[in-house]
Design a protein around this motif. Sequence first.
Motif, mmCIF file in Angstrom:
data_model
loop_
_atom_site.group_PDB
_atom_site.id
_atom_site.type_symbol
_atom_site.label_atom_id
_atom_site.label_comp_id
_atom_site.label_asym_id
_atom_site.label_seq_id
_atom_site.Cartn_x
_atom_site.Cartn_y
_atom_site.Cartn_z
ATOM 1 N N CYS A 53 0.802 -1.235 0.000
ATOM 2 C CA CYS A 53 0.000 0.000 0.000
ATOM 3 C C CYS A 53 0.831 1.280 0.000
ATOM 4 O O CYS A 53 0.296 2.365 0.175
ATOM 5 C CB CYS A 53 -0.935 0.003 1.213
ATOM 6 N N ALA A 98 -3.270 -0.018 4.815
ATOM 7 C CA ALA A 98 -3.453 -1.465 4.691
ATOM 8 C C ALA A 98 -4.538 -1.948 5.653
ATOM 9 O O ALA A 98 -5.429 -2.720 5.270
ATOM 10 C CB ALA A 98 -2.134 -2.181 4.973
ATOM 11 N N LEU A 99 -4.471 -1.456 6.872
ATOM 12 C CA LEU A 99 -5.467 -1.870 7.873
ATOM 13 C C LEU A 99 -6.884 -1.484 7.435
ATOM 14 O O LEU A 99 -7.830 -2.273 7.554
ATOM 15 C CB LEU A 99 -5.159 -1.222 9.225
ATOM 16 N N ARG A 110 -8.076 -3.584 4.552
ATOM 17 C CA ARG A 110 -8.408 -4.923 5.065
ATOM 18 C C ARG A 110 -9.792 -4.918 5.712
ATOM 19 O O ARG A 110 -10.587 -5.845 5.510
ATOM 20 C CB ARG A 110 -7.338 -5.364 6.076
ATOM 21 N N GLN A 149 -4.737 -11.288 5.650
ATOM 22 C CA GLN A 149 -4.152 -10.605 6.807
ATOM 23 C C GLN A 149 -3.358 -9.395 6.370
ATOM 24 O O GLN A 149 -2.897 -9.340 5.238
ATOM 25 C CB GLN A 149 -3.146 -11.538 7.511
ATOM 26 N N THR A 150 -3.153 -8.484 7.315
ATOM 27 C CA THR A 150 -2.194 -7.429 6.984
ATOM 28 C C THR A 150 -0.889 -7.751 7.681
ATOM 29 O O THR A 150 -0.860 -8.416 8.723
ATOM 30 C CB THR A 150 -2.649 -6.038 7.469
ATOM 31 N N SER A 151 0.191 -7.283 7.062
ATOM 32 C CA SER A 151 1.500 -7.422 7.670
ATOM 33 C C SER A 151 2.216 -6.128 7.317
ATOM 34 O O SER A 151 2.626 -5.941 6.178
ATOM 35 C CB SER A 151 2.190 -8.649 7.088
ATOM 36 N N TYR A 154 1.476 -4.298 3.961
ATOM 37 C CA TYR A 154 0.991 -5.284 2.989
ATOM 38 C C TYR A 154 -0.332 -5.912 3.408
ATOM 39 O O TYR A 154 -0.584 -6.096 4.596
ATOM 40 C CB TYR A 154 1.990 -6.439 2.847
ATOM 41 N N ILE A 155 -1.122 -6.270 2.398
ATOM 42 C CA ILE A 155 -2.277 -7.141 2.661
ATOM 43 C C ILE A 155 -1.951 -8.480 2.024
ATOM 44 O O ILE A 155 -1.680 -8.553 0.819
ATOM 45 C CB ILE A 155 -3.550 -6.559 2.035
#
Length: 562
Positions: free
Chosen positions: A44, A59-60, A63, A77-79, A82-83
């Motif tokens: 993102c 990203a959150l 998501r 999931q997000t990290s 990133y998604i």
Amino acid sequence: MKELVIKILKKALKEKDIKLRDKEIEKLIKIPPSFEMGDYAFPCFSFASQLKQDPVQIALEIREKIGNPPLDFDDIQTSGPYINFFVGKKELARKVIWESITYKNKFGRGKIGKKKKILVEFSSPNIAKPFGIGHLRSTIIGNSIANICEFQGFKVIRMNYFGDWGTQCGKLIFGFEKFGDEKKLHENPIKHLFDIYVKVSKNKKYDKEARKWFKKLEEKDMKAVMLWRAFTEFSLEDFKKRYKELGIKFDVYSGESEYNKKMKETIIELKEKKLLKKSKKALIVDLKESGLDVFLIQKSDGATLYSTRDLTSAIDRYKKYKFDRMIYEVGQEQKFYFKQLFKVLELMGYGWVKNCVHVDHGLYLDKDGKRFATRKGKTIFMKDIIEKTKSLAEKEIKKRLPRINKIELEKRAMKITIAAIFYGDLKNKRSNDMVFDLKRFVSFEGDTGPYIQYSYARATSILQKTKNKEKLEIPELEPKEIELVRKLSDFPKITLKAYESLNPSLIANYSYQLAQLFNEFYHLCPVIGSKHESFRLALIESFRQVIKNSLNLLGIDPLEEM
Ligand code: ARG
């Protein structure tokens, strides 16, 4: 699956006021380096400046907009920024097994060639020389590329543009006049013609005579034409025998000589387009401005050239076939030549030339890393290569099946021979030089064609032992099963990539990895009598189909038993 990921993202992004097209989203999606990070990742960063927001936060929020993961996903999931999308393993397994077993030899096909025509010119040996190792690479790679194009939906025209015109014909005619023997010619034409060719080529003092005879041939001297015709027929007959053994077909045999008459028109056209220049007594097209030197059109003695025939034939092919693309599979030594050829066609105003490609390849080297010589009588005949490989293959088969009957032995040995030679070549990136080592090629173990055939035969034999009639239930998958499922689902992607890069080694390498995974899986996971028998049998069936499709693209027949 990727399409689904795009769809999910598009919707969520829109809710966050980011409007992107499918293509743009697709470009952003990454394949994470390891499966623990999911099957697809969407970074993102690129929205940070537009939204004036931290990418992690973005990203959150995206998501959150996605909501509950749809059925096809184990998780989303997000990290950090990133998604990550985790494709459901069971879903993946169900999909690939169902598709491969349903579509069979069509599984993995693409559509980008639909309603399009592609002309693939390959092999193209010369009549003065027997079909030998010199044209084998083009034959193997060109054939596989034609298959790969067909698999993308193209209508493919396979063309053999054999060399039946040029000074080498003069050499043969002159040589036959001087050293020829009618009786020997009828007993073993290929060998006799080759002996003559070598004798004449060895001696520079014959060059002038050879040129003179070629000139006579161009002027339709009766004797020259008669001999030339006989030599061409003998050679073509031999070529066709070799192709038949190798399982290779052409739609069109089109010799260079076909363009004799039309060449004059090309020369006139070049003149009219003000592209032709005189240089001493020869005719050239000056390409120095493009850094491509000069392109010779006519020699000072008026004889025409390989280049003039190529120009003429390209124009003629376009008129005849209206191809969307044309591929010339020819060795690397002609790289510069093809650049010149395409440039001249461009200067002549033929826009379609941008759809022509020279697909080149490196050399075969011997075990000492030296190139195989073809002059001075040292060429290696295709016939001998096949015979030698076949006897190696027979030895391997007999080691396993000492009592196999002769007909079956012969049949299997031939299929293994093709697998060994074709795969031995195709596993290498085509532009690289490679060591031609038949002993290694023929081994049933390691990165070889026979090893892959063997894995296929193994799958066949397992399936023959049972009848799998139960409805497909997908259990929790073992790690090896997941790996195998993932590899199987990669197949359509690989075939597309192989087309895009015109590189059959992608398919060869893929089929080796797939065969290895299958063998590991079979070693670790009991099949017959196990709780998961019906699923595992279906997985094996799927493997068997995909490996068969891969082999077909390489021009190799699978073997049911080995
Ligand atoms: N016969 C040629 C050779 O042996 C190869 C022909 C390649 N094709 C072409 N259109 N020039 O070198």
